[in-house]
Design a protein around this motif. Structure first.
Motif, PDB file in Angstrom:
ATOM      1  N   ARG A  26       0.935  -1.161   0.007  1.00  0.00           N
ATOM      2  CA  ARG A  26       0.067  -0.101  -0.048  1.00  0.00           C
ATOM      3  C   ARG A  26       0.858   1.140  -0.182  1.00  0.00           C
ATOM      4  O   ARG A  26       1.677   1.063   0.582  1.00  0.00           O
ATOM      5  CB  ARG A  26      -0.667  -0.018   1.361  1.00  0.00           C
ATOM      6  CG  ARG A  26      -1.884  -0.946   1.246  1.00  0.00           C
ATOM      7  CD  ARG A  26      -2.528  -1.374   2.542  1.00  0.00           C
ATOM      8  NE  ARG A  26      -1.357  -1.794   3.703  1.00  0.00           N
ATOM      9  CZ  ARG A  26      -1.446  -1.645   4.979  1.00  0.00           C
ATOM     10  NH1 ARG A  26      -2.442  -1.098   5.541  1.00  0.00           N
ATOM     11  NH2 ARG A  26      -0.409  -2.155   5.529  1.00  0.00           N
ATOM     12  N   SER A  27       0.532   2.279  -0.643  1.00  0.00           N
ATOM     13  CA  SER A  27       1.109   3.423  -0.776  1.00  0.00           C
ATOM     14  C   SER A  27       1.182   4.457   0.286  1.00  0.00           C
ATOM     15  O   SER A  27       1.646   5.571  -0.081  1.00  0.00           O
ATOM     16  CB  SER A  27       1.275   3.674  -2.259  1.00  0.00           C
ATOM     17  OG  SER A  27      -0.003   4.257  -2.550  1.00  0.00           O
ATOM     18  N   ILE A  28       0.240   4.560   1.152  1.00  0.00           N
ATOM     19  CA  ILE A  28      -0.037   5.510   2.155  1.00  0.00           C
ATOM     20  C   ILE A  28       1.240   5.693   2.946  1.00  0.00           C
ATOM     21  O   ILE A  28       1.691   4.782   3.576  1.00  0.00           O
ATOM     22  CB  ILE A  28      -0.985   5.361   3.111  1.00  0.00           C
ATOM     23  CG1 ILE A  28      -2.375   4.740   1.994  1.00  0.00           C
ATOM     24  CG2 ILE A  28      -1.577   6.510   3.891  1.00  0.00           C
ATOM     25  CD1 ILE A  28      -3.568   4.228   2.981  1.00  0.00           C
ATOM     26  N   LYS A  29       1.743   6.709   3.043  1.00  0.00           N
ATOM     27  CA  LYS A  29       3.046   6.923   3.703  1.00  0.00           C
ATOM     28  C   LYS A  29       2.913   8.154   4.657  1.00  0.00           C
ATOM     29  O   LYS A  29       2.249   9.213   4.709  1.00  0.00           O
ATOM     30  CB  LYS A  29       4.288   7.626   2.587  1.00  0.00           C
ATOM     31  CG  LYS A  29       4.557   6.458   1.666  1.00  0.00           C
ATOM     32  CD  LYS A  29       5.422   5.568   2.099  1.00  0.00           C
ATOM     33  CE  LYS A  29       5.717   4.309   1.013  1.00  0.00           C
ATOM     34  NZ  LYS A  29       5.748   2.967   1.514  1.00  0.00           N
ATOM     35  N   SER A  30       3.511   8.255   5.541  1.00  0.00           N
ATOM     36  CA  SER A  30       3.680   9.064   6.649  1.00  0.00           C
ATOM     37  C   SER A  30       4.999  10.082   6.439  1.00  0.00           C
ATOM     38  O   SER A  30       5.881   9.476   5.906  1.00  0.00           O
ATOM     39  CB  SER A  30       3.704   8.527   7.942  1.00  0.00           C
ATOM     40  OG  SER A  30       2.584   7.614   8.443  1.00  0.00           O
ATOM     41  N   GLU A  31       4.730  11.130   7.090  1.00  0.00           N
ATOM     42  CA  GLU A  31       5.800  12.224   6.717  1.00  0.00           C
ATOM     43  C   GLU A  31       6.963  11.826   7.504  1.00  0.00           C
ATOM     44  O   GLU A  31       6.836  11.495   8.893  1.00  0.00           O
ATOM     45  CB  GLU A  31       5.201  13.593   7.137  1.00  0.00           C
ATOM     46  CG  GLU A  31       6.112  14.579   7.012  1.00  0.00           C
ATOM     47  CD  GLU A  31       6.024  15.153   5.497  1.00  0.00           C
ATOM     48  OE1 GLU A  31       7.101  15.710   5.007  1.00  0.00           O
ATOM     49  OE2 GLU A  31       5.126  14.912   4.678  1.00  0.00           O
ATOM     50  N   LEU A  87      14.268  11.767  13.842  1.00  0.00           N
ATOM     51  CA  LEU A  87      15.568  11.478  13.971  1.00  0.00           C
ATOM     52  C   LEU A  87      16.187  10.343  13.219  1.00  0.00           C
ATOM     53  O   LEU A  87      17.227  10.047  13.088  1.00  0.00           O
ATOM     54  CB  LEU A  87      15.867  11.105  15.419  1.00  0.00           C
ATOM     55  CG  LEU A  87      15.486  12.285  16.689  1.00  0.00           C
ATOM     56  CD1 LEU A  87      15.827  11.852  18.004  1.00  0.00           C
ATOM     57  CD2 LEU A  87      16.315  13.567  16.539  1.00  0.00           C
ATOM     58  N   GLY A  88      15.348   9.620  12.537  1.00  0.00           N
ATOM     59  CA  GLY A  88      15.602   8.395  11.896  1.00  0.00           C
ATOM     60  C   GLY A  88      15.656   7.109  12.854  1.00  0.00           C
ATOM     61  O   GLY A  88      15.172   6.943  13.907  1.00  0.00           O
ATOM     62  N   LEU A  89      16.866   6.373  12.438  1.00  0.00           N
ATOM     63  CA  LEU A  89      16.964   4.978  13.293  1.00  0.00           C
ATOM     64  C   LEU A  89      18.160   5.445  14.384  1.00  0.00           C
ATOM     65  O   LEU A  89      19.208   5.633  13.839  1.00  0.00           O
ATOM     66  CB  LEU A  89      17.628   3.733  12.429  1.00  0.00           C
ATOM     67  CG  LEU A  89      18.325   2.741  13.330  1.00  0.00           C
ATOM     68  CD1 LEU A  89      17.047   2.040  14.270  1.00  0.00           C
ATOM     69  CD2 LEU A  89      18.860   1.659  12.365  1.00  0.00           C
ATOM     70  N   CYS A  90      17.863   5.192  15.888  1.00  0.00           N
ATOM     71  CA  CYS A  90      18.835   5.503  16.701  1.00  0.00           C
ATOM     72  C   CYS A  90      19.182   4.058  17.349  1.00  0.00           C
ATOM     73  O   CYS A  90      18.232   3.308  17.545  1.00  0.00           O
ATOM     74  CB  CYS A  90      18.573   6.484  17.871  1.00  0.00           C
ATOM     75  SG  CYS A  90      18.393   8.024  17.319  1.00  0.00           S
ATOM     76  N   THR A 102      19.547   6.012   6.362  1.00  0.00           N
ATOM     77  CA  THR A 102      19.636   5.651   5.028  1.00  0.00           C
ATOM     78  C   THR A 102      18.465   5.541   4.188  1.00  0.00           C
ATOM     79  O   THR A 102      17.449   5.646   4.940  1.00  0.00           O
ATOM     80  CB  THR A 102      20.245   4.298   5.044  1.00  0.00           C
ATOM     81  OG1 THR A 102      19.049   3.460   5.706  1.00  0.00           O
ATOM     82  CG2 THR A 102      21.649   4.018   5.813  1.00  0.00           C
ATOM     83  N   PRO A 103      18.294   5.690   2.861  1.00  0.00           N
ATOM     84  CA  PRO A 103      17.160   5.262   2.049  1.00  0.00           C
ATOM     85  C   PRO A 103      16.145   4.437   2.757  1.00  0.00           C
ATOM     86  O   PRO A 103      14.977   4.588   2.872  1.00  0.00           O
ATOM     87  CB  PRO A 103      17.536   5.172   0.781  1.00  0.00           C
ATOM     88  CG  PRO A 103      18.843   5.781   0.729  1.00  0.00           C
ATOM     89  CD  PRO A 103      19.461   5.575   1.933  1.00  0.00           C
ATOM     90  N   SER A 104      16.603   3.147   3.126  1.00  0.00           N
ATOM     91  CA  SER A 104      15.738   2.163   3.573  1.00  0.00           C
ATOM     92  C   SER A 104      15.327   2.189   5.053  1.00  0.00           C
ATOM     93  O   SER A 104      14.111   1.876   5.023  1.00  0.00           O
ATOM     94  CB  SER A 104      16.570   0.722   3.386  1.00  0.00           C
ATOM     95  OG  SER A 104      17.476   0.581   4.429  1.00  0.00           O
ATOM     96  N   ILE A 105      16.125   3.084   5.537  1.00  0.00           N
ATOM     97  CA  ILE A 105      15.462   3.345   7.087  1.00  0.00           C
ATOM     98  C   ILE A 105      14.236   4.420   6.764  1.00  0.00           C
ATOM     99  O   ILE A 105      13.220   4.189   7.319  1.00  0.00           O
ATOM    100  CB  ILE A 105      16.334   4.093   7.966  1.00  0.00           C
ATOM    101  CG1 ILE A 105      17.479   2.784   8.267  1.00  0.00           C
ATOM    102  CG2 ILE A 105      15.954   4.615   9.189  1.00  0.00           C
ATOM    103  CD1 ILE A 105      18.820   3.357   9.073  1.00  0.00           C
ATOM    104  N   THR A 106      14.723   5.277   6.084  1.00  0.00           N
ATOM    105  CA  THR A 106      13.344   6.247   5.856  1.00  0.00           C
ATOM    106  C   THR A 106      12.341   5.880   5.158  1.00  0.00           C
ATOM    107  O   THR A 106      11.055   6.010   5.471  1.00  0.00           O
ATOM    108  CB  THR A 106      14.161   7.429   4.790  1.00  0.00           C
ATOM    109  OG1 THR A 106      15.265   8.096   5.310  1.00  0.00           O
ATOM    110  CG2 THR A 106      13.159   8.556   4.463  1.00  0.00           C
TER     111      THR A 106
END
Ligand code: ZN
Length: 650
Positions: free
Chosen positions: A221-226, A335-338, A259-263
């Motif tokens: 599904r393509s619904i994404k959060s900011e 913050l991303g992944l910590c 990284t792109p995959s984390i985002t």
């Protein structure tokens, strides 16, 4: 028989074990194990069947022949027939059946390796197998992918119970076309008559699973959060690290990744749902904890962890000692992944594991839904007796474990020695220096060298932020960088000389202190600032006006900082070294000239103090580190000479 005698037998076993260990898509950081069966001559010349299995404490990526423990195969097979065996008795049996008393304790999977009727056995936690088996209809999927080439074993806690289950189930299910065994929610075994055959089968089985993942995936599904793409706010990182350290009960390093995959993962609308199901294979829990923290409510995470512990603790066979309730993985859309650990190394391992977990969750979701083991099974591994015993045996952590220190003038002399003293006490250290050599001073994971001109306030601010982004905060700062201008009498002292001493020894430190303050007050335990002054402050020297005045200004600055920052829990102390001759400013010629101007030999000049001792950089560095230690916890605004005793100051 010592393990040296076995080296020639183990060449191929070592080689393919390393190949497996160095592929992160197969195993990560000490995960997985391998074995080899053969016959050797016992002490009396009789032939004895032996299982060589990975010893605990060894990593497949770097294993050597002495990392394989030789165990009597027949004894292991006998053990597999027992109705039950406690963990401690199993380890005892593994040890007393060794053919080499100096070998490491065999892997807890030794009995399982023993009951598989193949010469070479490889066990991995391959991403593709985990994606396939952490789905709700895993058995059908595994059959669809592998047909009858693998035996399927439902999840059983690793150790004796799993070995016993395999000892019963495997012979019933295995056929002549069996190449491997899939353990649901856990990993893969493959076998062969040679090391190469077993290794190739691992690769083939994993490749098959990967192809299946590609061909059977349905689009998401393509619904994404900011997800924020703004630079990470360093204050937020420091606050998060402080909160995590508080609930852990000790300082922790916090690493930050985007990284792109984390985002992409963080952008999932259903992030909470998929990320809060559990780890991809049970032994990851020892590094990552069962669940990540989503967002930054660390207190809430800790309360939930305590609820989890009190729910499952009573169901365990023995009393368990609760681990600290702090998260090891934080997912935050800003913050991303910590990732969090007591050391940079530990936090990096957590990051590696979680990045693979993301890959596995995403792949399993594309197959129809990530479905890992429940809390009860994960608790059993997290609080496994053998793991609890390891914790009890752990030595006390180093004094500054989990803390982060910044040292200026780190490339040489007192600064370089301070870096060593702080690293030796377990701190992660960032060294600043205008000499670019600082960047290559050490390749340790817990050291970063940054080239920085301290007289440029913007560069200083950027460097401080870089430290926080690298390790999560700053607990300790050592203001050591300084210059010693040429000796000049006052009547000919030029303003240039005066201003350059002031600019580096005083102004630059003011800018640095200003930049450091927001982080020192958010230190994990308490901020500490150590200023390297000079004997010239209490006892100025003829011809050293610019130096003495600038160091006096710096000392006064430090005293004001002690007054103003006390309420933030920051301790500020000054040390006053004298005659530290193993630093860059004291060349052999300068020492000889100064000695002869005093009518002394070089040795007498170097020990010209009350105690008649030579002071070196390491002495000063050790004092710096000790001033940051617990003995000095209630001391601030102090000025401590390190000079062997000066008759002008005493
Ligand atoms: Zn395993």
């Amino acid at each position: 028989m010592s393990s040296k005698g076995f080296e020639s037998l183990l060449g191929d076993r070592v080689r393919t074990s390393r190949l497996i260990g160095s592929d992160p898509a197969l195993v990560l950081h000490g995960g997985g194990n391998t074995s080899f069966k053969c016959s050797v001559a016992d002490i009396d010349g009789a032939s004895v069947d032996v299982l060589f299995v990975k010893g605990s404490g060894w990593d497949l990526a770097t294993i050597e022949s002495q990392g394989f423990s030789p165990v009597r195969l027949s004894s292991l097979k006998q053990l597999s027939k027992l109705p039950s065996l406690s963990d401690s008795e199993m380890v005892n049996q593994l040890r007393i059946n060794l053919l080499d008393a100096e070998a490491p304790v065999p892997s807890v999977e030794a009995i399982l390796h023993a009951v598989l009727p193949y010469t070479y056995v490889d066990h991995t936690h391959a991403d593709a197998i985990l994606a396939l088996t952490n789905t709700d209809n895993a058995v059908e999927r595994v059959k669809e992918v592998f047909g009858d080439s693998v035996v399927i074993i439902p999840y059983v806690m690793p150790g004796f119970d799993l070995a016993r289950c395999v000892a019963e189930e495997f012979p019933r299910a295995a056929t002549s076309s069996t190449l491997g065994m899939v353990l649901l929610n856990h990993g893969l075994f493959s076998f062969g008559a040679t090391a190469e055959e077993s290794y190739q089968r691992t690769l083939e089985l994993v490749a098959k699973a990967e192809r299946y993942l590609k061909s059977s995936s349905s689009p998401q599904r393509s619904i994404k959060s900011e997800v924020s793409s703004q630079p990470v706010d360093p204050i937020s990182l420091a606050e998060l690290r402080r909160a995590v350290s508080r609930v852990a009960g000790h300082p922790m390093v916090l690493l930050n990744f985007r990284t792109p995959s984390i985002t992409e993962f963080l952008g999932r609308e259903d992030l909470e749902s998929v990320a809060l199901r559990g780890p991809a294979t049970p032994d990851h829990v020892l590094r990552t904890k069962r669940l990540p923290l989503i967002g930054r409510d660390v207190e809430h995470y800790a309360r939930e962890y305590q609820v989890y512990f009190s729910e499952y603790q009573p169901k365990a066979k023995e009393r368990k000692q609760s681990l600290d309730p702090a998260p090891r993985v934080v997912l935050d859309r800003e913050l991303g992944l910590c990732t969090i650990g007591r050391s940079v190394r530990d936090a990096k391992i957590v990051a590696d594991i979680y990045e693979h977990t993301i890959t596995i969750i995403q792949a399993a979701e594309r197959l129809g839904g990530y479905c890992p083991l429940g809390a009860r099974d994960i608790f059993d591994v997290e609080y496994w007796d053998l793991e609890q015993a390891k914790l009890r045996r752990q030595p006390a952590p180093a004094a500054f474990a989990g803390e982060i220190a910044l040292v200026t003038g780190a490339a040489s002399g007192i600064g370089a020695a301070a870096v060593k003293s702080l690293l030796a006490r377990g701190a992660a250290v960032v060294g600043l220096d205008k000499n670019p050599i600082v960047a290559s001073m050490s390749n340790r994971a817990d050291f970063i060298g940054l080239c920085c001109d301290l007289t440029d306030a913007n560069e200083v601010e950027r460097a401080v932020i870089e430290v926080v982004r690298a390790f999560g905060g700053i607990d300790i700062a050592v203001l050591n960088a300084g210059i010693f201008p040429h000796t000049t009498k006052l009547d000919v002292l030029g303003l240039d000389t005066w201003r350059s001493a002031m600019s580096i020894n005083a102004d630059a430190n003011l800018c640095l202190m200003r930049s450091l303050h927001p982080y020192l007050k958010r230190a994990a335990r308490a901020g500490r600032l150590v200023v390297v002054g000079s004997k010239n402050v209490p006892a100025p020297g003829v011809g050293a006006a610019a130096y003495s005045a600038s160091k006096a200004a710096l000392t006064q600055l430090a005293r004001i900082a002690a007054l103003e920052w006390g309420r933030d829990g920051i301790r500020v102390n000054v040390i006053h070294p004298d005659g530290v001759f193993d630093t860059a400013i004291w060349t052999d010629e300068v020492i000889a000239a100064r000695a002869s101007s005093h009518g002394l030999s070089v040795q007498d000049y170097k020990t010209r103090n009350v105690l008649e001792v030579e002071i070196n950089s390491r002495d000063v560095a050790e004092l710096i580190a000790e001033v940051c230690g617990q003995v000095f916890d209630k001391i601030t605004g102090a000025q401590i000479p390190i000079d062997g005793g000066s008759d002008r100051i005493i």
